[in-house]
Design an enzyme around this catalytic site. Structure first.
Site, PDB file in Angstrom:
ATOM      1  N   GLU A 164     -10.240   5.442   7.029  1.00 30.44           N
ATOM      2  CA  GLU A 164      -8.818   5.787   7.028  1.00 30.44           C
ATOM      3  C   GLU A 164      -8.465   7.111   6.364  1.00 30.44           C
ATOM      4  OE1 GLU A 164      -8.255   1.806   5.364  1.00 30.44           O
ATOM      5  OE2 GLU A 164      -6.374   1.756   6.482  1.00 30.44           O
ATOM      6  N   ARG A 209       0.829  -1.214   0.000  1.00 32.81           N
ATOM      7  CA  ARG A 209       0.000   0.000   0.000  1.00 32.81           C
ATOM      8  C   ARG A 209       0.864   1.266   0.000  1.00 32.81           C
ATOM      9  NH1 ARG A 209      -5.575   1.379   0.347  1.00 32.81           N
ATOM     10  NH2 ARG A 209      -6.394  -0.700   0.699  1.00 32.81           N
TER      11      ARG A 209
HETATM   12  N1  MTE Z   1     -12.597   4.707  14.337  1.00 30.90           N
HETATM   13  C1  MTE Z   1     -12.687   4.346  15.635  1.00 30.90           C
HETATM   14  N2  MTE Z   1     -13.462   5.061  16.453  1.00 30.90           N
HETATM   15  N3  MTE Z   1     -11.980   3.288  16.134  1.00 30.90           N
HETATM   16  C2  MTE Z   1     -11.151   2.544  15.325  1.00 30.90           C
HETATM   17  O1  MTE Z   1     -10.528   1.591  15.790  1.00 30.90           O
HETATM   18  N4  MTE Z   1     -10.219   2.230  13.063  1.00 30.90           N
HETATM   19  C3  MTE Z   1      -9.895   2.867  11.797  1.00 30.90           C
HETATM   20  C4  MTE Z   1     -11.135   3.538  11.206  1.00 30.90           C
HETATM   21  N5  MTE Z   1     -11.767   4.363  12.188  1.00 30.90           N
HETATM   22  C5  MTE Z   1     -11.032   2.903  13.942  1.00 30.90           C
HETATM   23  C6  MTE Z   1     -11.821   3.996  13.487  1.00 30.90           C
HETATM   24  C7  MTE Z   1      -9.356   1.941  10.807  1.00 30.90           C
HETATM   25  S1  MTE Z   1      -7.712   1.566  10.851  1.00 30.90           S
HETATM   26  C8  MTE Z   1     -10.135   1.394   9.845  1.00 30.90           C
HETATM   27  S2  MTE Z   1      -9.491   0.374   8.659  1.00 30.90           S
HETATM   28  C9  MTE Z   1     -11.576   1.650   9.772  1.00 30.90           C
HETATM   29  O2  MTE Z   1     -12.027   2.508  10.802  1.00 30.90           O
HETATM   30  C10 MTE Z   1     -12.290   0.313   9.879  1.00 30.90           C
HETATM   31  O3  MTE Z   1     -13.656   0.450   9.870  1.00 30.90           O
HETATM   32  P1  MTE Z   1     -14.507   0.701   8.539  1.00 30.90           P
HETATM   33  O4  MTE Z   1     -13.986  -0.257   7.501  1.00 30.90           O
HETATM   34  O5  MTE Z   1     -15.876   0.415   8.949  1.00 30.90           O
HETATM   35  O6  MTE Z   1     -14.275   2.113   8.125  1.00 30.90           O
HETATM   36  N1  HPA Z   2      -5.781  -2.683   4.023  1.00 32.69           N
HETATM   37  C1  HPA Z   2      -5.960  -2.982   5.316  1.00 32.69           C
HETATM   38  N2  HPA Z   2      -5.761  -4.160   5.806  1.00 32.69           N
HETATM   39  C2  HPA Z   2      -5.346  -5.115   4.980  1.00 32.69           C
HETATM   40  C3  HPA Z   2      -5.144  -4.871   3.630  1.00 32.69           C
HETATM   41  C4  HPA Z   2      -5.367  -3.579   3.123  1.00 32.69           C
HETATM   42  O1  HPA Z   2      -5.212  -3.290   1.937  1.00 32.69           O
HETATM   43  N3  HPA Z   2      -4.716  -6.001   3.073  1.00 32.69           N
HETATM   44  C5  HPA Z   2      -4.667  -6.899   4.067  1.00 32.69           C
HETATM   45  N4  HPA Z   2      -5.058  -6.370   5.221  1.00 32.69           N
HETATM   46 MO1  MOS Z   3      -7.319  -0.375   9.286  1.00 33.53          MO
HETATM   47  S1  MOS Z   3      -5.293  -0.097   9.346  1.00 33.53           S
HETATM   48  O1  MOS Z   3      -7.220  -1.174   7.726  1.00 33.53           O
HETATM   49  O2  MOS Z   3      -7.490  -1.639  10.412  1.00 33.53           O
END
Ligand code: MTE
Ligand code: HPA
Ligand code: MOS
Length: 760
Positions: free
Chosen positions: A698, A304
């Site tokens: 993210e 990534r």
């Molecule tokens: N928001 C909160 N409150 N707590 C979390 O742990 N994780 C982040 C983001 N926002 C997180 C968060 C990360 S690393 C990711 S990948 C996404 O939320 C995962 O959830 P989603 O796929 O539903 O966005």
């Molecule tokens: N994003 C987050 N988590 C992951 C991914 C990615 O692209 N691939 C494997 N785990």
């Molecule tokens: Mo988020 S770093 O893809 O859990």
């Protein structure tokens, strides 16, 4: 709709792993971890520890019934050290006791005889010694070597960016319970129930169908529980297998900080070439990723970094190489952005470098190179770009010209306070870069009273995914949200889950919920059509029945023996990627946006404040602005923390020095931006997001990079002769050193002081 979890959160009623009522006979676990970062493990002395009152048993590698292996992508990580230790914090033994206190007391009495070996903490040194986790990965577009020859300006430099502690409020932990016939039920604070199930299966030797993983909710994950919830669940499971008793381990904060991996630090070299019009014609980057002692998710994170190494810019000639370097630090892991932010920091550093040399604001270079629809990313996908729209809408809405003038006026009037302004465009690809992971399932039951139970593979970790899932079911069925209950994530109800990660959780699981609900609704519509006089359904089948009609129809369906349940499977269409050619279409879509940052710097003390962040963000069409704005605010603050104050310090012995909240500073209420303005980008493009509501988890963290360059601009407004190294985080200490950096080389700096004093 408000976040459905909010009322229970603020009342302290939400149930986390540590709140579960414990079964009688529960044992408490505590890890004894390596005090040495690299060495031969000759002997483990358990004698004194075993004498501690309350201690029941101590488990080491030799006791495991299954394999001593928890590596997910590469099988290079033992659960318990066997023969060697590879990082400080590596689990060596697991103490089991009748109380939490006794387990921790005993762990302190364990001694290990370790013959030290050479310790590497620097990824460049690891690379030079060929200590690589995987062979290097490369992206290439056009002909960079030839293109550099055509450039009017070429700049080379180095950028460094440190890691980040996840600091989820809820620490890692697990609770395992023996089931009839030798099976194990695992309660885990994990983003990846199936990964836990696999790891437990491996270390116990039990098939996956004998292991049930149950996840209620997480007090934050941020990527730190995508892979690294596994060891604690695996350790507890092994203990349950050996003792036939329930086993609980909930890590203390300092145990967690010491033993778990973090965001990957990177070091990078760049070369950027521009023409007279500030078009970037060529870009080269070499990334050295500090992977730590085992692969964990590092190879995927590395990928990534390459995917996002040109951020929101179109560069026709690119050569990017990335090395995943094995060091003697805890294995680093996923963290919001998953390597993307590190790649973006490097190109922003290169642009800042070019801007400084060309005596032009970086924003001119940034804006001249924004992606347009149809432009090709270095990995072959064509952009459907919102980069220029985001910038232009922000420029209009927030009046950038006025912001620039105000900063200039402030800096002309003030000597010991300077302001800096910076702009940060973002572009983030949505989908797991490993195509196979882009699938999800949902199980929907409609009960005879009309209420609905939904299970998915999504894990609620504070990001609000349960609220969104509830909205999807309620909207498709046309019933009030409180008739829908989102249940825990459980591997018996939903199998083979992808982690809740990559910001794709709501898209993947939401689409599966949508499919399941539509399938049930279709059956209900047929029932309603056949019902004639019953309810309001005599006319053509309405798709959003009113409540009474809904209940009548559901009941009729039951009496006609029509299924009121559905298990649906969704797989993102059109994504693919081929690593042989390093080309493909890895992402369902991209998220764009633009943030403007202003900081005020106290040039005597080196302290700074973020005055504002003004952003235009591409939500597609947000299905829940309360949740999505919260994600943006949180992401920005977390990104600013990473770029400014959060400083991981490992010493040469591989010991984490910033191992508590007294030494590892995260943003508090005083450090958050004074103002965060969020404007949705106006778009009407179709996309593959659930209800056209683009992923938001993210991307906002990436805006935080703007804070770094705003501070850098403020430093240069005070000391025009300094060119601060791009070396994040920009802590107040580093700021102070840079403010007066030219002092030795250029004695004239003293005159700057004197003149400043006179001006006052
Ligand atoms: N928001 C909160 N409150 N707590 C979390 O742990 N994780 C982040 C983001 N926002 C997180 C968060 C990360 S690393 C990711 S990948 C996404 O939320 C995962 O959830 P989603 O796929 O539903 O966005
Ligand atoms: N994003 C987050 N988590 C992951 C991914 C990615 O692209 N691939 C494997 N785990
Ligand atoms: Mo988020 S770093 O893809 O859990």
């Amino acid at each position: 709709m408000k976040n459905t979890d909010a009322p229970a959160h603020v009342r302290g009623e939400s149930v986390y792993l540590d709140d579960l009522p414990l079964l009688q006979g529960t044992l408490f676990a505590c890890v004894y971890d390596s005090p040495v970062a690299h060495g031969v493990l000759n002997h483990i002395d358990l004698v004194e520890a075993l004498k501690t009152p309350g201690v029941v048993r101590i488990i080491t590698a030799k006791h495991l019934i299954g394999e001593n292996q928890i590596g997910g992508i590469i099988a290079d990580e033992p659960l318990l050290a066997d023969g060697h230790v590879h990082f400080q914090g590596m689990p060596i033994a697991l103490v089991l006791a009748e109380s939490d206190e006794a387990a921790r007391e005993a762990a302190k009495k364990i001694k290990a005889d370790i013959t030290p070996l050479e310790i590497i903490t620097d990824p460049r040194i690891a690379c030079a010694k060929n200590e690589l986790i995987i062979p290097p990965k490369r992206f290439r577009l056009g002909d960079p070597a030839a293109a550099f020859g055509r450039c009017d300006y070429v700049y080379e430099g180095r950028a460094d960016v440190n890691g980040q502690e996840h600091l989820y409020i809820e620490t890692q932990g697990a609770y395992t319970v023996p089931m009839e016939g030798g099976g194990i039920k695992v309660y885990s604070s994990t983003q990846a129930p199936t990964a836990v199930q696999r790891a437990v299966s491996k270390v116990t030797g039990l098939p996956m169908h004998r292991i049930e993983v149950e996840v209620g909710r997480l007090g934050g994950g941020f990527g730190g529980k995508e892979d690294q919830a596994n060891p604690w669940a695996a350790l507890c499971a092994v203990a349950t297998q050996l003792t036939k008793r329930p086993v609980k381990y909930s890590l203390h904060r300092m145990e967690d900080m010491r033993m778990t991996g973090k965001r990957h630090p990177y070091s990078a070299d760049y070369k950027i070439g521009l023409d007279k019009n500030f078009k970037i014609l060529a870009y080269e980057a070499v990334f050295y990723q500090n992977a730590g002692a085992a692969a964990d998710l590092s190879p995927a994170v590395l990928e990534r970094t390459l995917f996002h190494c040109t951020n929101a810019y179109f560069i026709p000639n690119v050569a990017a190489t990335a090395y995943s370097c094995r060091t003697n630090l805890p294995p680093n892991t996923a963290f919001r952005g998953f390597g993307g932010p590190q790649g973006m920091f490097v190109i922003e550093s290169a642009i800042a470098h070019a801007a400084e040399q060309l005596k032009a604001p970086a924003s001119i270079i940034q804006q001249a190179n924004l992606l347009k629809t149809g432009d090709e990313f270095p990995y072959g996908q064509k952009a459907e770009s919102e980069a220029e729209n985001s910038w232009l809408q922000a420029e209009r809405h927030f009046d950038f010209e006025k912001l620039r003038q105000e900063v200039e006026a402030f800096n002309a009037e003030n000597t010991f306070f300077k302001r800096g302004l910076a702009f940060m465009p973002i572009c983030f690809g949505i989908s797991f870069t490993k195509t196979a992971m882009n699938q999800a399932r949902a199980l929907v039951h409609v009960y005879t009273d009309g209420s609905v139970a939904v299970s998915t593979g999504a894990v609620e970790m504070g990001q609000g995914v349960n609220t969104k899932m509830q909205q999807v079911a309620a909207q498709i069925f046309g019933i009030p949200a409180d008739m829908v209950k989102i249940h825990t994530t459980n591997t018996l109800r939903i199998a083979n889950t992808s982690p809740s990660a990559a910001s794709a959780t709501a898209d993947l699981n939401g689409k599966a919920v949508e499919m399941a609900c539509r399938a049930i609704l279709e059956r209900l519509d047929r029932v309603r059509a056949g019902m004639g006089a019953v309810g309001a359904g005599a006319s053509p089948a309405p798709t959003a029945p009113d409540l009474q009609n809904w209940q009548t129809t559901v009941n009729a369906a039951y009496l006609q023996r029509i299924s009121l349940s559905e298990h649906a499977h969704y797989a993102t269409p059109s994504v693919h990627f081929d690593w042989e050619t390093a080309k493909g279409h890895p992402f369902a879509y991209h998220v764009y946006g633009l943030a403007a940052f202003q900081v005020t710097l106290d040039c005597l003390r080196g302290r700074y404040e973020v005055d504002f962040v003004k952003t235009v963000h591409d939500f597609g069409t947000s299905m829940n602005t309360a949740v999505d704005f919260g994600q943006i605010e949180g992401g920005i603050v977390q990104g600013v923390g990473w770029m400014t104050m959060e400083e991981l310090v490992y010493d040469a012995a591989g010991k984490l020095r910033s191992n508590a909240l007294s030494t590892y500073k995260i943003p508090d209420i005083y450090a958050v931006p004074k103002q965060i303005d969020i404007e949705p980008l106006v778009t009407d493009r179709e996309n593959l997001a659930i209800f056209n509501s683009k992923a938001v988890g993210e991307p906002p963290l990436l805006y935080g990079i703007g804070a770094y360059f705003a501070i850098r601009n403020a430093v240069q407004a005070f000391n025009g002769s300094v060119s601060p190294a791009c070396d994040a985080p920009f802590t107040p200490e580093k700021v102070l050193m840079n403010l007066y950096a030219a002092h030795e080389k250029e004695p004239g700096i003293v005159d700057v002081y004197r003149k400043a004093a006179e001006n006052r």
